[in-house]
Design an enzyme around this catalytic site. Structure first.
Site, PDB file in Angstrom:
ATOM      1  CG  ASN A  10      46.802  35.218  41.591  1.00 27.01           C
ATOM      2  OD1 ASN A  10      46.974  34.543  42.609  1.00 27.01           O
ATOM      3  ND2 ASN A  10      45.702  35.128  40.859  1.00 27.01           N
ATOM      4  CE  LYS A  12      46.364  32.307  37.967  1.00 29.43           C
ATOM      5  NZ  LYS A  12      45.480  32.152  36.845  1.00 29.43           N
ATOM      6  CG  HIS A  96      41.308  35.519  40.166  1.00 30.03           C
ATOM      7  ND1 HIS A  96      41.033  34.483  39.312  1.00 30.03           N
ATOM      8  CD2 HIS A  96      42.501  36.030  39.767  1.00 30.03           C
ATOM      9  CE1 HIS A  96      42.033  34.374  38.431  1.00 30.03           C
ATOM     10  NE2 HIS A  96      42.931  35.305  38.684  1.00 30.03           N
ATOM     11  CD  GLU A  98      42.230  31.170  38.060  1.00 22.27           C
ATOM     12  OE1 GLU A  98      42.787  31.225  39.159  1.00 22.27           O
ATOM     13  OE2 GLU A  98      42.838  31.291  36.973  1.00 22.27           O
ATOM     14  CD  GLU A 166      43.167  39.130  36.470  1.00 21.28           C
ATOM     15  OE1 GLU A 166      44.363  38.982  36.267  1.00 21.28           O
ATOM     16  OE2 GLU A 166      42.526  38.413  37.266  1.00 21.28           O
ATOM     17  N   GLY A 172      45.459  32.556  31.830  1.00 22.87           N
ATOM     18  CA  GLY A 172      46.087  31.235  31.790  1.00 22.87           C
ATOM     19  C   GLY A 172      45.985  30.547  30.440  1.00 22.87           C
ATOM     20  CB  SER A 212      48.153  35.469  28.650  1.00 24.34           C
ATOM     21  OG  SER A 212      47.373  34.320  28.897  1.00 24.34           O
TER      22      SER A 212
HETATM   23  C1  PEP Z   1      45.619  35.785  36.995  1.00 26.23           C
HETATM   24  O1  PEP Z   1      45.560  34.730  37.584  1.00 26.23           O
HETATM   25  O2  PEP Z   1      45.152  36.787  37.543  1.00 26.23           O
HETATM   26  C2  PEP Z   1      46.222  35.831  35.662  1.00 26.23           C
HETATM   27  C3  PEP Z   1      46.187  36.948  35.007  1.00 26.23           C
HETATM   28  O3  PEP Z   1      46.811  34.665  35.198  1.00 26.23           O
HETATM   29  P1  PEP Z   1      47.780  34.512  33.923  1.00 26.23           P
HETATM   30  O4  PEP Z   1      48.762  35.660  33.951  1.00 26.23           O
HETATM   31  O5  PEP Z   1      48.428  33.186  34.100  1.00 26.23           O
HETATM   32  O6  PEP Z   1      46.903  34.590  32.706  1.00 26.23           O
END
Ligand code: PEP
Length: 256
Positions: A10, A12, A96, A98, A166, A172, A212
């Site tokens: 992803n 983003k 997601h 976010e 997630e 992040g 992460s």
């Molecule tokens: C994501 O955006 O779905 C995500 C898991 O981000 P990150 O790997 O940067 O934590």
């Protein structure tokens, strides 16, 4: 049955034309497991989709990061499921965290989007996950099942859905869930699906972990029995994504 390992990158809201070219070049040159062992999606920002699609290796599928709840029309700034389908984009990431937090997408809005995207023939990567506060109050299982239940109220067929667990506190932040924490949530969610949706769906559906994930932690997390892959944010923009794609390596191949 064995569930095919599934990994998503992803991107983003990141990238310039030059950066996108470099990432695609890195992906195209990477040695990764062959498609009978792994399914891979790459999710660039909307604006880069045609460019990425035209030059990315064909064993990596494209996913949009969002789409509209219904048929297109007078909805300024939105992208409809029909447009994605028309462009040959097979996947969309929905729900997601976010978007749930920053754009205030409720469980119901996410469920509407999933229902409509599936009805248009798209495949959906549905994201769910709890906040730190919810985890500290022992509400993880409740939050995650509530988010899936909202979709279950509208969707009968789960064949084209992958669920990404997630935890918001891990996205992040560099704070990854331990392999045991990930396994516990995935196991409980699968059990919940077994009771509330159906045992075949529970057995077949892929539940992937996101938050992460890096080259350093992917093997341990990906080795858990109920973890069927990853959704990767930050690390999907870097060379280490190729290592992550090899987390459960068996046979590699390279397609340029
Ligand atoms: C994501 O955006 O779905 C995500 C898991 O981000 P990150 O790997 O940067 O934590």
């Amino acid at each position: 049955m064995t569930r095919k390992f599934f990994i998503g990158g992803n991107w983003k809201c990141n990238g310039t034309v030059d950066e996108v070219k470099k990432i695609v070049c890195m992906l195209n040159g990477g040695e990764v497991p062959c498609p009978n062992h792994i399914e891979t999606i790459i999710s660039p920002p909307f604006i880069f989709i045609p460019m990425v699609k035209s030059c990315l290796r064909t064993d990596f599928q494209i996913a949009a990061q969002n789409c509209w709840t219904k048929k297109g029309g007078a909805f300024t700034g939105e992208i409809s499921a029909e447009m994605l389908k028309n462009l040959g984009v097979p996947w969309v990431i929905l729900g997601h965290s976010e978007r749930r937090t920053l754009m205030h997408e409720t469980d119901q809005v996410v469920a509407e989007k999933v229902e409509y995207a599936l009805s248009q023939g798209l495949k959906v990567c549905l994201c769910v996950g709890e906040s730190l506060k919810e985890r500290e109050c022992n509400e993880t299982a409740q939050v995650v099942s509530r988010q899936v239940q909202a979709v279950a109220a509208r969707v009968g067929c789960w064949a084209n859905v992958v669920i990404a667990y997630e935890p918001i506190w891990a996205i992040g932040t560099g704070k990854v869930a331990s392999p045991e924490q990930a396994q516990e949530v995935h196991y409980n969610l699968r059990k919940w699906i077994d009771c509330h949706i159906g045992c075949q769906v529970a057995q077949d559906i892929r539940i992937i972990y996101g938050g992460s994930v890096t080259a350093a932690n992917c093997k341990q997390i990906g080795g858990q029995p109920d973890v069927d892959g990853f959704l990767v944010g930050g690390a999907s923009l870097k060379e280490e994504f190729i290592e992550i794609l090899n987390a459960r390596n068996t046979h590699t191949h390279k397609t340029c």
